[in-house]
Enzyme design. Structure first.
Site, PDB file in Angstrom:
ATOM      1  N   HIS A  93       3.479   6.470   2.992  1.00  0.00           N
ATOM      2  CA  HIS A  93       3.817   6.743   1.520  1.00  0.00           C
ATOM      3  C   HIS A  93       5.327   6.711   1.325  1.00  0.00           C
ATOM      4  O   HIS A  93       6.065   7.532   1.912  1.00  0.00           O
ATOM      5  CB  HIS A  93       3.289   8.213   1.317  1.00  0.00           C
ATOM      6  CG  HIS A  93       1.789   8.392   1.706  1.00  0.00           C
ATOM      7  ND1 HIS A  93       1.056   8.201   0.643  1.00  0.00           N
ATOM      8  CD2 HIS A  93       1.192   8.803   3.013  1.00  0.00           C
ATOM      9  CE1 HIS A  93      -0.307   8.326   1.129  1.00  0.00           C
ATOM     10  NE2 HIS A  93      -0.123   8.790   2.660  1.00  0.00           N
ATOM     11  N   ARG A 135       6.360   6.806  -1.632  1.00  0.00           N
ATOM     12  CA  ARG A 135       6.968   7.594  -2.921  1.00  0.00           C
ATOM     13  C   ARG A 135       7.339   6.967  -4.244  1.00  0.00           C
ATOM     14  O   ARG A 135       7.564   7.736  -5.182  1.00  0.00           O
ATOM     15  CB  ARG A 135       7.728   8.707  -2.614  1.00  0.00           C
ATOM     16  CG  ARG A 135       7.101   9.714  -1.116  1.00  0.00           C
ATOM     17  CD  ARG A 135       5.864  10.195  -1.848  1.00  0.00           C
ATOM     18  NE  ARG A 135       5.363  11.256  -0.851  1.00  0.00           N
ATOM     19  CZ  ARG A 135       3.845  11.222  -0.520  1.00  0.00           C
ATOM     20  NH1 ARG A 135       3.147  10.505  -1.327  1.00  0.00           N
ATOM     21  NH2 ARG A 135       3.945  12.241   0.439  1.00  0.00           N
ATOM     22  N   ASN A 172      -0.824   5.849  -3.713  1.00  0.00           N
ATOM     23  CA  ASN A 172      -0.769   7.151  -4.594  1.00  0.00           C
ATOM     24  C   ASN A 172       0.613   7.547  -4.936  1.00  0.00           C
ATOM     25  O   ASN A 172       1.145   8.591  -5.038  1.00  0.00           O
ATOM     26  CB  ASN A 172      -1.308   8.388  -3.628  1.00  0.00           C
ATOM     27  CG  ASN A 172      -0.393   8.743  -2.518  1.00  0.00           C
ATOM     28  OD1 ASN A 172       0.196   7.896  -1.921  1.00  0.00           O
ATOM     29  ND2 ASN A 172      -0.744   9.847  -1.930  1.00  0.00           N
ATOM     30  N   ASP A 178      -6.336   6.385  -1.007  1.00  0.00           N
ATOM     31  CA  ASP A 178      -5.783   7.499  -0.042  1.00  0.00           C
ATOM     32  C   ASP A 178      -5.097   8.541  -0.854  1.00  0.00           C
ATOM     33  O   ASP A 178      -4.451   8.554  -1.694  1.00  0.00           O
ATOM     34  CB  ASP A 178      -4.772   6.902   0.845  1.00  0.00           C
ATOM     35  CG  ASP A 178      -4.398   7.727   1.861  1.00  0.00           C
ATOM     36  OD1 ASP A 178      -5.189   8.493   2.485  1.00  0.00           O
ATOM     37  OD2 ASP A 178      -3.131   8.182   1.997  1.00  0.00           O
ATOM     38  N   HIS A 195      -6.709   7.511   9.250  1.00  0.00           N
ATOM     39  CA  HIS A 195      -6.212   8.722   9.671  1.00  0.00           C
ATOM     40  C   HIS A 195      -7.643   9.620  10.436  1.00  0.00           C
ATOM     41  O   HIS A 195      -7.911  10.712   9.854  1.00  0.00           O
ATOM     42  CB  HIS A 195      -5.683   9.794   9.075  1.00  0.00           C
ATOM     43  CG  HIS A 195      -5.875   9.647   7.609  1.00  0.00           C
ATOM     44  ND1 HIS A 195      -7.198   9.945   7.116  1.00  0.00           N
ATOM     45  CD2 HIS A 195      -4.793   9.754   6.572  1.00  0.00           C
ATOM     46  CE1 HIS A 195      -7.150  10.330   5.710  1.00  0.00           C
ATOM     47  NE2 HIS A 195      -5.871   9.915   5.383  1.00  0.00           N
ATOM     48  N   ASN A 241      -3.150  16.224   5.634  1.00  0.00           N
ATOM     49  CA  ASN A 241      -4.542  16.195   5.477  1.00  0.00           C
ATOM     50  C   ASN A 241      -4.863  14.738   5.794  1.00  0.00           C
ATOM     51  O   ASN A 241      -4.318  13.757   5.427  1.00  0.00           O
ATOM     52  CB  ASN A 241      -4.862  16.210   4.122  1.00  0.00           C
ATOM     53  CG  ASN A 241      -6.318  16.529   3.449  1.00  0.00           C
ATOM     54  OD1 ASN A 241      -7.038  16.876   4.583  1.00  0.00           O
ATOM     55  ND2 ASN A 241      -6.605  16.129   2.317  1.00  0.00           N
ATOM     56  N   ASP A 277       0.730   7.564   8.573  1.00  0.00           N
ATOM     57  CA  ASP A 277       0.519   8.421   7.552  1.00  0.00           C
ATOM     58  C   ASP A 277       1.855   9.466   7.029  1.00  0.00           C
ATOM     59  O   ASP A 277       1.915  10.439   6.741  1.00  0.00           O
ATOM     60  CB  ASP A 277      -0.421   9.557   7.637  1.00  0.00           C
ATOM     61  CG  ASP A 277      -1.020  10.218   6.427  1.00  0.00           C
ATOM     62  OD1 ASP A 277      -0.591   9.907   5.375  1.00  0.00           O
ATOM     63  OD2 ASP A 277      -2.089  10.939   6.560  1.00  0.00           O
ATOM     64  N   GLY A 309       1.213  16.838   4.315  1.00  0.00           N
ATOM     65  CA  GLY A 309       1.970  15.717   4.559  1.00  0.00           C
ATOM     66  C   GLY A 309       3.157  15.711   5.576  1.00  0.00           C
ATOM     67  O   GLY A 309       3.758  16.763   5.471  1.00  0.00           O
TER      68      GLY A 309
END
Lengths: 340, 434
Positions: free
Chosen positions: B69, B71, B101, B158, B238, B284, B311, B330
């Site tokens: 991620h 961001r 995401n 995801d 994951h 998660n 992740d 996270g």
């Protein structure tokens, strides 16, 4: 505090906790801060020390002027992120009877609604120079977080989510001991919504630490997902448990449980798990009826039963002030001059 | 920083070269972004080459992360493509797949193009995963073909699982014509709803609402059925429970077109860590009990799991300093994944590199550029690993813009020494070069 990844070093882990970091409130390291976060942090002697001290504060409370100068100059803040008039007032009265100054901070009047973070709120309050924070929050663990973020103040858990409510458990222990002489060997049934109950989690720890045996009575939907490691018995039939118990402890049932499909109806709950007038006759003479309040009359307990002579619900409330005086005194007092 | 290809010759000297073809002692000479030669005593092959010492080290293909991620766009206070890529390079990665995401989400070519452009200047190759549904909302199919035209090979919502079975079926069917793979975040949201950690012994004691492992397993079961129905490949993100991995094991034995990744925290931490109420341990899928941790390790050992994927999920400190039920899930992963694998998994280095490099490269559609083999003419995307060195994780000294590292203070074995991207040493002796 650095993050821990091991099970044994973790605080407040419940019945099977391997490590109890501060067994007594009064014997923490010199200079080190003391908190009351979890019953799991106290051993039997630590609980009994508080109960012994409570005897003295019960006596103080019965005086014409029920006030001692023990905590003069100390400031106690109640930081309540969740409505709880009863617990907040009880702590504030305890602090005032010890001559401490009190401040009250509730979420409806606070900066939290303006977007201030929990940590900023706590640091701001501590910067004013306070000695103790009594915290109530709807999320489990917030008192631990606050204890990590503050430097000088003692943190007292006034109820965190579904997790713990240690002063409630202490006042429950005190009340049972007062009424029945001891906890050793007492058979205690805790009835109702155990899953969502911080009172139940603290009570199980405290009652069993003092030698009582505990039976949890609830439908499976209102029990925690697993009870592995809990030193308790479980029953789904209140009628079978009542004749052999010395204390029946009823928990408040929140009405929104029906929306979560945990129960079909209040009516069915009362019929199966409520302490109705008829069912109360199954109790042996002298068995105590307890409830942490506020009571849903007609749901978990019939109105007449709540008012029976063996119901000690108001006694619990009265003892709550003295227990909280003892806790504040142990955490903030000099430990030498009781000032009583 | 340099524009254009890195032209200086680089000699990686004295290491043991490991790739999918095996293990051999040798130097690696790199020029113009490609491996020019692999062999003993290449010292004299070129004058003026920059020499990277690899004595006692493993010279492997660069690592490939299927699950980062980054961001950007939208949450630049927690990570950017630049800082995330720097963390990746320090972790030995030469390619990462950026999850969609973001805000706005990567659910159309315009946003995907923006991330590719940011990635072009970064210290690792930034591949992109596109969203399966518009806005990751699980209602309407995103323009998969438009994104596939940009080179996107993985699609996922995801953070959310695609809840609607019919929509997931249609997505698998539609994707099968594009030669792309759908990747699922397996979580039945109605069963998981409101759960902030694994539901079990610890959640019961701690009074934190839990989500059962079955919330993951239900969707694994459903998607194995949908993959069978549509004959489309599926990749599971994951996976974290013994039963999930057992279902994948059995499905693979039956010839299913399924691949699976696991995350380092699911073989390094258990749900007991949550007893500290430190939100750094909120993630998660949640941290699981020891039996699941053992099952994750077993799945890595027997080939059920195809990849270790980080992740990597940066969160700003102010977001993590919230009550446990409000904190975002996270944890960071790029800078510690390799060391956790070396420390926690009892596997030889060639197996670890399979799980961290060439197998994920194949799943991401990056084979050819990443994942080796290390031979003359191959793209020079490499990492040099010291498998013996021990170090203590210092969360304040990470390249990521965030600090939500759950391994602070932990002593790990194995560390990335150098990373070479397209022939350029972007990490030398554990220091980012740009």
């Amino acid at each position: 505090m650095t993050a821990t990844v091991s099970a044994t070093a973790a605080p407040g882990v419940g019945p099977a906790a391997a490590v109890r970091p501060a067994a007594r409130l009064s014997t923490a390291k010199p200079g080190g801060r003391r908190h009351l976060l979890s019953i799991a942090d106290l051993d039997r002697e630590g609980i009994e020390e508080i109960l012994r001290l409570t005897d003295m504060f019960v006596e103080v409370s019965e005086r014409p002027i029920p006030r001692v100068p023990a905590l003069r100059g100390k400031t106690v803040v109640s930081l309540f992120f969740e409505d709880s008039t009863r617990t907040r007032l009880s702590f504030e009265m305890a602090a005032k009877r010890l001559s401490a100054d009190t401040m009250s901070f509730s979420v409806s009047t606070s900066a939290v609604k303006k977007g201030e973070s929990l940590r900023d709120t706590v640091e701001t309050i501590e910067a004013m120079g306070i000695d103790a924070i009594v915290v109530r929050h709807s999320a489990a663990g917030v008192p631990w977080q606050i204890a990590n973020w503050t430097e000088g103040a003692a943190v007292i858990n006034g109820g965190d989510g579904w997790h713990e409510h240690p002063t409630q458990a202490l006042l429950d222990c005190y009340t049972i001991r007062q009424q029945r002489g001891r906890l050793d060997g007492q058979r205690i049934a805790i009835v109702g919504d155990i899953r969502h109950s911080r009172v139940a989690r603290s009570d199980v720890l405290a009652f069993t630490a003092l030698g009582a045996s505990v039976t949890l009575v609830a439908p499976p939907t209102l029990l925690p997902p697993t009870l592995a490691g809990w030193p308790v018995e479980v029953s789904h039939r209140l009628d079978e448990v009542l004749p052999s118990c010395d204390v029946v402890y009823l928990l408040r049932l929140q009405r929104e449980r029906m929306q979560e499909a945990l129960l079909p109806s209040l009516r069915e709950y009362t019929a199966t798990y409520g302490l109705t007038r008829q069912r109360a006759r199954l109790l042996v003479p002298g068995a105590l009826i307890m409830h942490p309040g506020p009571v849903n009359r007609g749901v978990e307990i019939a109105a007449e039963v709540a008012d029976q002579p063996n119901s000690v619900i108001t006694r619990q409330v009265r003892n709550g002030v003295a227990v909280r005086m003892a806790v504040l005194y142990l955490l903030l007092g000099s430990g030498v001059d009781l000032g009583v | 920083m340099s524009d254009g290809p890195f032209n200086q010759a680089v000699l990686i000297r004295g290491g043991t070269v490991v790739d999918a073809t095996g293990k051999r002692v040798g130097d690696v000479l790199i020029r113009n972004g490609v491996v020019e030669a692999v062999g003993l005593d290449l010292d004299d092959a070129i004058a003026g080459a920059q020499v990277l010492d690899a004595s006692g080290c493993i010279v492997g293909p660069g690592l490939v992360d299927l699950h980062s991620h980054l961001r950007e766009p939208g949450r630049e206070e927690s990570e950017t493509v630049e800082t995330g890529a720097r963390a990746a390079a320090l972790g030995g990665y030469t390619a990462v797949v950026a999850m969609p995401n973001t805000d706005p989400p990567i659910d159309c070519a315009a946003v995907a193009r923006q991330v590719f452009e940011l990635g072009a200047r970064a210290t690792c190759e930034v591949a992109v995963a596109g969203a399966i549904t518009v806005g990751r909302a699980g209602k309407l199919l995103a323009p998969l073909a438009e994104m596939a035209d940009l080179g996107i090979r993985l699609f996922t919502d995801d953070g959310n699982g695609v809840q609607d079975a019919r929509l997931m079926r249609r997505a698998l069917e539609y994707a099968s014509a594009l030669g792309v793979t759908l990747a699922q975040h397996c979580e039945d949201s109605s069963l998981a709803a409101g759960g902030h950690m694994h539901e079990g012994e610890w959640s019961s004691r701690l009074g934190i609402p839990g989500q059962p492992g079955e919330a993951e397993e239900l969707m694994v079961m459903r998607d194995l059925a949908l993959s069978r129905l549509t004959r489309a490949p599926i990749h599971f993100l994951h996976l974290s429970t013994a039963t999930s991995l057992q279902m994948v094991r059995v499905a693979k034995q039956g010839g299913a077109r399924v691949t699976a990744e696991v995350a380092p925290h699911h073989f390094s931490l258990t749900d007991a860590a949550v007893a500290s109420y430190d939100t750094v341990f909120k993630v998660n899928p949640p941290l699981r009990p020891p039996a699941d941790v053992a099952a994750v390790k077993a799945a890595l050992a027997d080939g059920t799991a195809d990849a270790i994927a980080t992740d990597h999920a940066p969160h700003a400190q102010e977001d993590k300093e919230a009550p446990f039920d409000q904190a975002p899930p996270g944890m960071l992963g790029l800078e510690t994944a390799l060391a956790l694998a070396v420390t926690e998994l009892d596997l030889p280095i060639e197996r670890l590199l399979a799980l961290l490099s060439w197998q994920p490269a194949a799943i991401a559609g990056l084979a050819g550029r990443h994942g080796g083999p290390i031979v003359a003419g191959a793209a020079a995307n490499l990492c040099v690993i010291d498998p013996e060195v021990t170090w203590v994780v210092d969360a304040t000294r990470l390249a990521s813009r965030s600090r939500n590292c759950p391994y602070a203070g932990r002593t790990l074995t194995g560390r990335v020494r150098h990373t070479v991207l397209r022939g350029e040493p972007v990490v030398i002796d554990g220091e980012a070069q740009r």
